[in-house]
Each structure stands twice: as C-alpha cells, then as structure tokens.
Design a protein around this motif. Structure first.
Motif, short mmCIF file in Angstrom:
data_model
loop_
_atom_site.label_atom_id
_atom_site.label_comp_id
_atom_site.label_asym_id
_atom_site.label_seq_id
_atom_site.Cartn_x
_atom_site.Cartn_y
_atom_site.Cartn_z
N GLU A 1 44.69 47.51 38.10
CA GLU A 1 44.50 46.12 37.67
C GLU A 1 45.37 45.16 38.48
OE1 GLU A 1 42.41 44.46 35.38
OE2 GLU A 1 41.34 46.35 35.56
N GLU A 2 46.53 45.65 38.93
CA GLU A 2 47.38 44.80 39.77
C GLU A 2 46.69 44.52 41.10
OE1 GLU A 2 51.40 46.26 40.14
OE2 GLU A 2 51.50 46.68 38.00
N TYR A 3 46.11 45.57 41.70
CA TYR A 3 45.39 45.38 42.96
C TYR A 3 44.19 44.46 42.74
CZ TYR A 3 48.10 49.10 45.14
OH TYR A 3 49.12 49.86 45.66
N TYR A 4 43.49 44.67 41.63
CA TYR A 4 42.33 43.84 41.32
C TYR A 4 42.74 42.37 41.18
CZ TYR A 4 38.41 41.89 38.71
OH TYR A 4 37.37 41.09 38.29
N SER A 5 43.79 42.11 40.43
CA SER A 5 44.26 40.73 40.23
C SER A 5 44.66 40.08 41.55
CB SER A 5 45.45 40.71 39.27
OG SER A 5 45.06 41.14 38.00
N LYS A 6 45.36 40.83 42.39
CA LYS A 6 45.74 40.31 43.71
C LYS A 6 44.49 40.08 44.56
CE LYS A 6 50.30 42.46 43.71
NZ LYS A 6 51.15 43.52 44.28
N GLY A 7 43.51 40.97 44.43
CA GLY A 7 42.26 40.81 45.15
C GLY A 7 41.52 39.55 44.74
N ASP B 1 40.99 32.37 47.32
CA ASP B 1 41.51 31.60 48.45
C ASP B 1 40.63 31.72 49.69
OD1 ASP B 1 43.68 30.64 47.02
OD2 ASP B 1 45.08 32.14 47.78
N GLY B 2 39.54 32.50 49.59
CA GLY B 2 38.64 32.66 50.73
C GLY B 2 39.08 33.72 51.71
N ASN B 3 40.06 34.52 51.34
CA ASN B 3 40.55 35.61 52.19
C ASN B 3 39.79 36.90 51.82
OD1 ASN B 3 42.51 33.86 53.29
ND2 ASN B 3 43.86 34.28 51.55
N TYR B 4 38.53 36.95 52.23
CA TYR B 4 37.64 38.02 51.78
C TYR B 4 38.03 39.39 52.33
CZ TYR B 4 35.06 33.91 50.40
OH TYR B 4 34.71 32.71 49.87
N THR B 5 38.44 39.45 53.57
CA THR B 5 38.85 40.74 54.15
C THR B 5 40.05 41.31 53.41
OG1 THR B 5 37.98 40.10 56.32
CG2 THR B 5 39.55 41.92 56.28
N GLU B 6 41.02 40.46 53.14
CA GLU B 6 42.20 40.91 52.40
C GLU B 6 41.83 41.33 50.98
OE1 GLU B 6 41.96 38.11 54.17
OE2 GLU B 6 43.54 38.22 55.67
N SER B 7 40.90 40.58 50.36
CA SER B 7 40.50 40.93 49.00
C SER B 7 39.79 42.28 48.98
CB SER B 7 39.62 39.84 48.38
OG SER B 7 38.34 39.80 48.95
N ILE B 8 39.00 42.57 49.99
CA ILE B 8 38.30 43.87 50.05
C ILE B 8 39.32 45.00 50.10
CG2 ILE B 8 36.88 45.36 51.52
CD1 ILE B 8 35.34 42.74 52.29
N ASP B 9 40.36 44.84 50.90
CA ASP B 9 41.41 45.87 50.98
C ASP B 9 42.02 46.12 49.60
OD1 ASP B 9 41.00 46.09 53.71
OD2 ASP B 9 42.67 44.77 54.23
N GLU C 1 39.52 47.83 47.27
CA GLU C 1 39.40 49.25 47.64
C GLU C 1 40.57 50.06 47.09
OE1 GLU C 1 38.85 49.27 51.89
OE2 GLU C 1 36.69 48.97 51.68
N LYS C 2 41.76 49.48 47.08
CA LYS C 2 42.92 50.20 46.50
C LYS C 2 42.71 50.40 45.00
CE LYS C 2 46.25 48.86 49.98
NZ LYS C 2 47.44 48.11 50.33
N ALA C 3 42.19 49.38 44.33
CA ALA C 3 41.90 49.51 42.90
C ALA C 3 40.83 50.58 42.68
CB ALA C 3 41.43 48.17 42.33
N SER D 1 33.48 49.10 37.05
CA SER D 1 32.40 48.30 37.64
C SER D 1 32.90 47.03 38.31
CB SER D 1 31.37 47.92 36.57
OG SER D 1 30.79 49.04 36.00
N LYS D 2 33.84 46.34 37.67
CA LYS D 2 34.25 45.03 38.19
C LYS D 2 34.91 45.13 39.56
CE LYS D 2 38.63 44.78 35.66
NZ LYS D 2 39.35 44.07 34.59
N TYR D 3 35.55 46.26 39.86
CA TYR D 3 36.16 46.43 41.19
C TYR D 3 35.08 46.47 42.25
CZ TYR D 3 40.14 48.13 38.35
OH TYR D 3 41.13 48.29 37.43
N TRP D 4 34.01 47.22 41.97
CA TRP D 4 32.89 47.34 42.91
C TRP D 4 32.14 46.02 43.03
CZ3 TRP D 4 32.19 51.35 46.07
CH2 TRP D 4 32.84 52.56 45.75
N LEU D 5 31.96 45.33 41.91
CA LEU D 5 31.25 44.05 41.94
C LEU D 5 31.99 43.06 42.82
CD1 LEU D 5 29.08 42.07 40.96
CD2 LEU D 5 30.51 41.64 38.95
N MET D 6 33.29 42.94 42.65
CA MET D 6 34.04 41.98 43.45
C MET D 6 34.12 42.40 44.92
SD MET D 6 34.48 39.44 41.63
CE MET D 6 35.35 38.54 42.93
N LYS D 7 34.21 43.69 45.18
CA LYS D 7 34.17 44.14 46.58
C LYS D 7 32.83 43.74 47.20
CE LYS D 7 34.25 48.15 49.60
NZ LYS D 7 34.26 49.61 49.70
N GLY D 8 31.75 43.93 46.44
CA GLY D 8 30.43 43.54 46.93
C GLY D 8 30.33 42.04 47.18
#
Length: 126
Positions: A29-35, A41-49, A52-54, A62-69
C-alpha cells in the motif's frame, strides 16, 4: 575474551538485523500510495515502477494492476495497458470491475483492428 566475543556476536546480529529490516515486511500500500502521487503529478514511468513493486508484494490486488494500466495508457502503451486490464479480469477474476472494463475499452480504441473488442468492453463497463 568470551565477553568480547559475545559482545561482537551481539553487535553482528544487530547489524544484520538492521541491514535486513528494509527488506522484510514491505507494505504494498505504501508503494501504491507513492505511485498514485507520481501518477497525479504526471510522472507515469515512475508510477509504473511503484505499482510494479506493489504488485510484486501482492499480485492479487486489482487496483495495483488498474493503475499500472492507466499509467501505461497515458504513455500510449495501449497493448500493455490492455494486458494489465486482462490480468484483472482473467487471472484475478475480477470480471465485474466496471472501471477495468472502461479502461480496457479506452485502450482498445487506440489499437487498430480492436474496434469490436472495444465495443464489447464498453458494454461490460455499464
């Protein structure tokens, strides 16, 4: 001599514990929140990383995959985004998640030859 050895072993144990402390019990959840913050902030590459850790820590959320998508979608990596949504639908078996179907429909509209699949996904989102 025994006391010195005993103290050195205790100190060694403490140092080992400290070095592994950051590796154990990481909260996805910490990785997800940071993502989410990076995504907002529009930092999509960083958010994907971060997503992925989450996912590595809890691949069934599901929500981790949805936001990565969604982040992949914003980078115009539509097929990879669809793969994330399909994972939620088929592997996690969250086939009733309307947000995933809507996101999948949006991504499919950007992939040539996927118009019918986009319409089906859009219908499932309702």
């Amino acid at each position: 001599m025994r006391d010195i050895l005993k103290k050195e072993l205790i100190l060694l144990g403490i140092l080992i514990s400290i070095s592994f402390a950051g590796c154990v019990d990481q909260n996805p959840e910490e990785y997800y929140s940071k993502g989410i913050l990076q995504y907002d902030d529009g930092n999509y590459t960083e958010s994907i990383d971060l997503f992925e850790k989450a996912i590595q820590l809890n691949p069934e959320e599901s929500k981790y995959w949805l936001m990565k998508g969604k982040a992949l979608y914003n980078l115009e990596r539509y097929e990879e985004a669809v793969d994330c949504y399909n994972y939620v639908i088929n592997v996690i078996e969250d086939e009733y998640n309307k947000d995933v179907w809507a996101a999948k429909a949006d991504a499919l509209r950007h992939i040539e030859g996927k118009e019918v699949e986009a319409e089906i996904a859009e219908a499932r989102a309702k």
